[in-house]
Design a protein around this motif. Structure first.
Motif, PDB file in Angstrom:
ATOM      1  N   GLY A   1       0.819  -1.209   0.000  1.00  9.75           N
ATOM      2  CA  GLY A   1       0.000   0.000   0.000  1.00  9.75           C
ATOM      3  C   GLY A   1       0.853   1.259   0.000  1.00  9.75           C
ATOM      4  O   GLY A   1       2.055   1.210  -0.287  1.00  9.75           O
ATOM      5  N   ASN A   2       0.238   2.394   0.344  1.00  8.24           N
ATOM      6  CA  ASN A   2       0.924   3.681   0.264  1.00  8.24           C
ATOM      7  C   ASN A   2       1.580   4.088   1.577  1.00  8.24           C
ATOM      8  O   ASN A   2       1.655   3.296   2.520  1.00  8.24           O
ATOM      9  CB  ASN A   2      -0.065   4.758  -0.211  1.00  8.24           C
ATOM     10  N   TYR A   3       2.024   5.349   1.635  1.00 10.94           N
ATOM     11  CA  TYR A   3       2.708   5.866   2.822  1.00 10.94           C
ATOM     12  C   TYR A   3       1.844   5.724   4.075  1.00 10.94           C
ATOM     13  O   TYR A   3       2.339   5.352   5.142  1.00 10.94           O
ATOM     14  CB  TYR A   3       3.090   7.339   2.607  1.00 10.94           C
ATOM     15  N   ASP A   4       0.549   6.039   3.944  1.00  6.86           N
ATOM     16  CA  ASP A   4      -0.343   5.966   5.108  1.00  6.86           C
ATOM     17  C   ASP A   4      -0.380   4.551   5.701  1.00  6.86           C
ATOM     18  O   ASP A   4      -0.441   4.377   6.919  1.00  6.86           O
ATOM     19  CB  ASP A   4      -1.752   6.414   4.722  1.00  6.86           C
ATOM     20  N   ASN A   5      -0.320   3.553   4.822  1.00  5.94           N
ATOM     21  CA  ASN A   5      -0.281   2.163   5.288  1.00  5.94           C
ATOM     22  C   ASN A   5       0.997   1.879   6.075  1.00  5.94           C
ATOM     23  O   ASN A   5       0.977   1.195   7.100  1.00  5.94           O
ATOM     24  CB  ASN A   5      -0.372   1.204   4.103  1.00  5.94           C
ATOM     25  N   SER A   6       2.112   2.409   5.569  1.00  2.00           N
ATOM     26  CA  SER A   6       3.397   2.177   6.256  1.00  2.00           C
ATOM     27  C   SER A   6       3.409   2.868   7.616  1.00  2.00           C
ATOM     28  O   SER A   6       3.965   2.341   8.585  1.00  2.00           O
ATOM     29  CB  SER A   6       4.575   2.655   5.396  1.00  2.00           C
ATOM     30  N   LEU A   7       2.759   4.031   7.711  1.00  2.00           N
ATOM     31  CA  LEU A   7       2.686   4.739   8.993  1.00  2.00           C
ATOM     32  C   LEU A   7       1.831   3.967   9.999  1.00  2.00           C
ATOM     33  O   LEU A   7       2.208   3.824  11.166  1.00  2.00           O
ATOM     34  CB  LEU A   7       2.122   6.147   8.788  1.00  2.00           C
ATOM     35  N   LYS A   8       0.701   3.449   9.544  1.00  2.00           N
ATOM     36  CA  LYS A   8      -0.168   2.655  10.429  1.00  2.00           C
ATOM     37  C   LYS A   8       0.564   1.432  10.961  1.00  2.00           C
ATOM     38  O   LYS A   8       0.454   1.082  12.142  1.00  2.00           O
ATOM     39  CB  LYS A   8      -1.432   2.228   9.680  1.00  2.00           C
ATOM     40  N   GLU A   9       1.340   0.780  10.090  1.00  3.94           N
ATOM     41  CA  GLU A   9       2.090  -0.402  10.506  1.00  3.94           C
ATOM     42  C   GLU A   9       3.197  -0.022  11.488  1.00  3.94           C
ATOM     43  O   GLU A   9       3.455  -0.746  12.461  1.00  3.94           O
ATOM     44  CB  GLU A   9       2.689  -1.112   9.284  1.00  3.94           C
ATOM     45  N   CYS A  10       3.845   1.106  11.235  1.00  4.00           N
ATOM     46  CA  CYS A  10       4.887   1.596  12.143  1.00  4.00           C
ATOM     47  C   CYS A  10       4.313   1.841  13.531  1.00  4.00           C
ATOM     48  O   CYS A  10       4.899   1.435  14.542  1.00  4.00           O
ATOM     49  CB  CYS A  10       5.501   2.883  11.586  1.00  4.00           C
ATOM     50  N   ILE A  11       3.161   2.509  13.592  1.00  2.00           N
ATOM     51  CA  ILE A  11       2.522   2.807  14.881  1.00  2.00           C
ATOM     52  C   ILE A  11       2.138   1.507  15.603  1.00  2.00           C
ATOM     53  O   ILE A  11       2.389   1.351  16.802  1.00  2.00           O
ATOM     54  CB  ILE A  11       1.279   3.696  14.671  1.00  2.00           C
ATOM     55  N   LYS A  12       1.571   0.573  14.856  1.00  6.35           N
ATOM     56  CA  LYS A  12       1.148  -0.707  15.430  1.00  6.35           C
ATOM     57  C   LYS A  12       2.341  -1.475  16.015  1.00  6.35           C
ATOM     58  O   LYS A  12       2.308  -1.916  17.178  1.00  6.35           O
ATOM     59  CB  LYS A  12       0.465  -1.542  14.354  1.00  6.35           C
ATOM     60  N   GLN A  13       3.394  -1.638  15.213  1.00  4.12           N
ATOM     61  CA  GLN A  13       4.577  -2.390  15.657  1.00  4.12           C
ATOM     62  C   GLN A  13       5.295  -1.685  16.813  1.00  4.12           C
ATOM     63  O   GLN A  13       5.816  -2.332  17.726  1.00  4.12           O
ATOM     64  CB  GLN A  13       5.547  -2.577  14.485  1.00  4.12           C
TER      65      GLN A  13
END
Length: 375
Positions: free
Chosen positions: A156-168
């Motif tokens: 996915g896009n940048y927003d997806n990578s940010l959501k995953e970063c926050i989750k992890q």
């Protein structure tokens, strides 16, 4: 080169005036204070390898467009990272890691911010985890890995990578060092902005008696643009006209200014200006941009390659300059504004104008740079 001034293919997509404009230094300093700006400069200017990046004059371009001066801040020389982002992420890493043991920092990035965070972590000998989208090039990923960061690619896009970063990060207890603010997460993005404001201190030191009348500022989530506006308030005696520039496919600041509130846009097509392809303006920058920018303008990707070639060939100045895709928007939008007679008059771009442009990156993505240079 002279044909630029008559070439109607140098055009913008959309232009609006900011009806919310009411430049207010006190309001700006409530968001990012003088002390925060000065402290960042005092810290960063003492880092090993620090030196102010060049402020070049695009004298050939100013002559063709009928302007007094065009100043170009060349961030391709910044700490070997080739981007202004070196100032923000690394500074934030240093601040958040103070007096903490066994800390791991994390971030989501389109490239340059992550490289700065990784470099900052390596400087301090701490672990770093970076999340990137599927659209980030492998050469950018490798650049971060070379600083010892663990890089995770997210579908996915940048927003997806940010959501995953926050989750992890929540799961693992990592310290997020993000240049994007949201409700409850505002301190670190302010640190990155304070770092970016170093550019304005360097610019003011080089200007002598010259006064900037116009400044074209690239916006992704708005961090750099807001930091430079705050830097203007801190270091300049006058108030220049501020023009925010965005890709036409990711005009989240323009849309927010139009509606006088933060809005989320659905990016249908990713711009070549990947670092600026953002769907929502960040909360902290918005508090500055909303009332302290004069105009918003959007551009397509069409003239990116041409602009990179003009910089590299020495057609715009006496020096050959290396500017990446995100270094081109200021030049493109300035040329398009000058080629539109009504817009040129509205912006008061004339023989007395002294324009500041941000060459915010060099060839950070070498593969893409070569592709655009040889297109």
């Amino acid at each position: 080169m002279n044909s630029i001034s008559n070439d109607k293919s140098w055009k913008h997509s959309k232009f609006i005036e900011n009806k919310n404009y009411k430049f207010d230094k006190n309001q700006i300093f409530k968001v990012l204070s003088k002390d925060e700006i000065d402290y960042a400069y005092n810290v960063i200017s003492k880092w090993r390898g620090y030196s102010p990046t060049p402020l070049e004059k695009l004298n050939k371009l100013s002559s063709v467009l009928g302007l007094k001066n065009i100043f170009y801040k060349d961030e391709s020389k910044r700490f070997g990272l080739k981007s202004f982002k070196a100032l923000g992420g690394a500074y934030a890493v240093e601040k958040v890691s103070q007096n903490k043991k066994n800390i791991t920092v994390s971030t989501a990035t389109a490239g340059n911010h992550g490289r700065s965070v990784a470099w900052g972590a390596k400087r301090l000998g701490i672990d770093c985890k970076i999340f990137i989208s599927e659209f980030v090039s492998e050469s950018r990923a490798e650049a971060m890995k070379r600083f010892g960061a663990d890089v995770f690619r997210v579908k996915g896009n940048y927003d997806n990578s940010l959501k995953e970063c926050i989750k992890q990060s929540k799961t693992n207890g990592w310290e997020i060092v993000q240049d994007v603010a949201w409700k409850g997460y505002e301190i670190v993005p302010k640190l990155t902005m304070a770092g970016y404001a170093v550019m304005m201190k360097e610019i003011s030191d080089k200007l002598n008696k010259d006064k900037i009348t116009h400044i074209f500022l690239q916006a992704g989530v708005g961090g750099m643009a807001a930091a430079m506006i705050a830097g203007c308030a801190r270091y300049l005696d006058n108030v220049p006209k501020v023009i925010i520039v965005e890709p036409e496919s990711a005009d989240c600041v323009l849309k927010a200014v139009e509606e006088n509130r933060i809005v989320t846009i659905d990016i249908k097509k990713e711009s070549l200006m990947g670092g600026m392809s953002c769907g929502e303006v960040s909360l902290i920058p918005w508090k500055i941009i909303n009332n302290n920018s004069n105009y918003c303008i959007t551009i397509s990707d069409e003239k990116i390659s041409d602009t990179i070639k003009l910089l590299a060939s020495g057609s715009l100045s006496d020096k050959r300059l290396i500017g990446g895709e995100c270094a081109t928007p200021g030049i493109i939008s300035l040329i398009s504004s000058c080629n539109d007679i009504k817009l040129k008059e509205k912006l008061n771009l004339d023989t007395d104008s002294q324009v500041l442009l941000l060459g915010c990156e060099g060839n950070v993505d070498e593969e893409l740079y070569q592709k655009l240079l040889n297109k």
